[in-house]
Design a protein around this motif. Sequence first.
Motif, PDB file in Angstrom:
ATOM      1  N   ASN A 226       0.410  -1.226  -0.510  1.00 44.89           N
ATOM      2  CA  ASN A 226      -0.211  -0.175  -0.378  1.00 44.89           C
ATOM      3  C   ASN A 226       0.863   1.295  -0.112  1.00 44.89           C
ATOM      4  OD1 ASN A 226      -2.743   1.606   0.116  1.00 44.89           O
ATOM      5  ND2 ASN A 226      -1.598   2.188   2.245  1.00 44.89           N
ATOM      6  N   LEU A 227       2.272   1.107   0.546  1.00 46.44           N
ATOM      7  CA  LEU A 227       2.875   2.361   0.869  1.00 46.44           C
ATOM      8  C   LEU A 227       3.622   2.244  -0.642  1.00 46.44           C
ATOM      9  CD1 LEU A 227       4.155   2.495   4.300  1.00 46.44           C
ATOM     10  CD2 LEU A 227       2.406   4.010   3.362  1.00 46.44           C
ATOM     11  N   PHE A 228       3.912   2.115  -1.659  1.00 48.68           N
ATOM     12  CA  PHE A 228       4.394   1.765  -2.609  1.00 48.68           C
ATOM     13  C   PHE A 228       3.352   2.472  -3.517  1.00 48.68           C
ATOM     14  CE2 PHE A 228       7.291  -1.238  -0.984  1.00 48.68           C
ATOM     15  CZ  PHE A 228       9.225  -0.449  -1.228  1.00 48.68           C
ATOM     16  N   ILE A 229       2.311   2.172  -4.030  1.00 50.97           N
ATOM     17  CA  ILE A 229       1.050   2.639  -4.212  1.00 50.97           C
ATOM     18  C   ILE A 229       0.985   3.762  -4.146  1.00 50.97           C
ATOM     19  CG2 ILE A 229      -1.077   2.096  -5.303  1.00 50.97           C
ATOM     20  CD1 ILE A 229      -0.465  -1.430  -4.821  1.00 50.97           C
ATOM     21  N   LYS A 230       0.366   4.189  -2.641  1.00 50.21           N
ATOM     22  CA  LYS A 230      -0.249   5.351  -2.771  1.00 50.21           C
ATOM     23  C   LYS A 230       0.873   6.022  -2.561  1.00 50.21           C
ATOM     24  CE  LYS A 230      -3.903   3.747  -1.690  1.00 50.21           C
ATOM     25  NZ  LYS A 230      -4.673   3.636  -0.425  1.00 50.21           N
ATOM     26  N   SER A 231       2.094   6.267  -2.461  1.00 53.90           N
ATOM     27  CA  SER A 231       3.244   6.801  -2.485  1.00 53.90           C
ATOM     28  C   SER A 231       3.675   7.188  -3.811  1.00 53.90           C
ATOM     29  CB  SER A 231       4.645   6.952  -1.817  1.00 53.90           C
ATOM     30  OG  SER A 231       5.683   5.833  -2.074  1.00 53.90           O
ATOM     31  N   GLY A 232       3.735   6.619  -4.138  1.00 54.37           N
ATOM     32  CA  GLY A 232       4.843   6.109  -5.374  1.00 54.37           C
ATOM     33  C   GLY A 232       5.906   6.297  -5.711  1.00 54.37           C
ATOM     34  N   GLN A 233       6.091   6.058  -4.788  1.00 55.45           N
ATOM     35  CA  GLN A 233       8.358   6.432  -5.295  1.00 55.45           C
ATOM     36  C   GLN A 233       8.724   5.234  -4.834  1.00 55.45           C
ATOM     37  OE1 GLN A 233       9.795   9.274  -2.351  1.00 55.45           O
ATOM     38  NE2 GLN A 233       7.777   9.582  -1.716  1.00 55.45           N
ATOM     39  N   ASN A 234      10.095   5.764  -4.593  1.00 56.01           N
ATOM     40  CA  ASN A 234      11.104   4.356  -4.682  1.00 56.01           C
ATOM     41  C   ASN A 234      10.716   4.260  -2.466  1.00 56.01           C
ATOM     42  OD1 ASN A 234      12.225   6.323  -4.303  1.00 56.01           O
ATOM     43  ND2 ASN A 234      14.286   5.710  -5.783  1.00 56.01           N
ATOM     44  N   LEU A 235      11.594   3.523  -1.896  1.00 53.05           N
ATOM     45  CA  LEU A 235      11.357   3.618  -0.328  1.00 53.05           C
ATOM     46  C   LEU A 235      12.497   2.384   0.415  1.00 53.05           C
ATOM     47  CD1 LEU A 235       7.267   3.913   0.041  1.00 53.05           C
ATOM     48  CD2 LEU A 235       9.051   5.410   0.314  1.00 53.05           C
TER      49      LEU A 235
END
Lengths: 134, 134
Positions: free
Chosen positions: A21-30
């Motif tokens: 979910n965090l990858f999808i919502k933030s739309g960036q690398n982490l």
Amino acid sequence: MNNKINVLRALADETRLRIINLFIKSGQNLCVCELMDALKIPQYSVSKALTIIRNADLLTAEKEGTWVYYELNKNTTENKNLFSFLKNYLSDKVFLEDELRLNERLILRENNKCVVGIIPEKDLLKMIKGKAKA
Amino acid sequence: MNNKINVLRALADETRLRIINLFIKSGQNLCVCELMDALKIPQYSVSKALTIIRNADLLTAEKEGTWVYYELNKNTTENKNLFSFLKNYLSDKVFLEDELRLNERLILRENNKCVVGIIPEKDLLKMIKGKAKA
DNA sequence: TTTTTATATGCCAAATCTTGCATACAAATA
DNA sequence: TATTTGTATGCAAGATTTGGCATATAAAAA
């Protein structure tokens, strides 16, 4: 068939779903340490979840020094369709709180890179306040 | 959150995914014995899978005599979005073969009701041939 | 070269899931 | 009432997964 079941199995777990979910919502690398602070779970737990998601071909990883940046794997139509479905499907208070904590943690990036690493929670709050002022 | 994880867990299994695929692709209600023939798996295996999918609120069940007709639960927007995503996502040789066997088995319906029940494979083939002629 | 730091992974026990068999149940039929 | 038939489920063994600890690894820093 098997790859799709692997994908669905990767999604069928709270920690992994919160990460995706965090990858999808933030739309960036982490990186791992950023996910730790967003999810408030231990490092080994994040790493293990990432490995499973990655083995399902939903994430790619790129190493930069000691840091590893993960990112959604949008190389296939299937994955792209999956992610755009999940973007709406994954709505929940838990997800929202993760997203808020991630946004705060991302304030600490410099030149869009993580420079903080793994830090105690108290220090984290201070650093964020400091940054917010500046 | 928990209901969504239950949904994803219900999907993360080959038998259950094949069953859900049949409901989505056929777009109609189905009973246990029809699924047995389409999937070529034992009765208890179908029933158990259906129970899990139903507990995830993806299916509804309606009893008619000794028969039980299952159907996709489209009562929520989330489920509808899920099903329309899966309709494209679930493409595989295995699914296709299930669909073909289901179509044959559905020839044996009368007034759109299952009247055959559980029968040996040999009899099934004969009955289908008989029906196809008529 | 030694130490630190970010991340990955082996190991183990507890929990959960799967699979198959046998059987239960409920509705129709004899 | 007794039997058949379509479906559901309890149980046990085996397999898989989970969660936490400790440690490994690799790159940077000292």
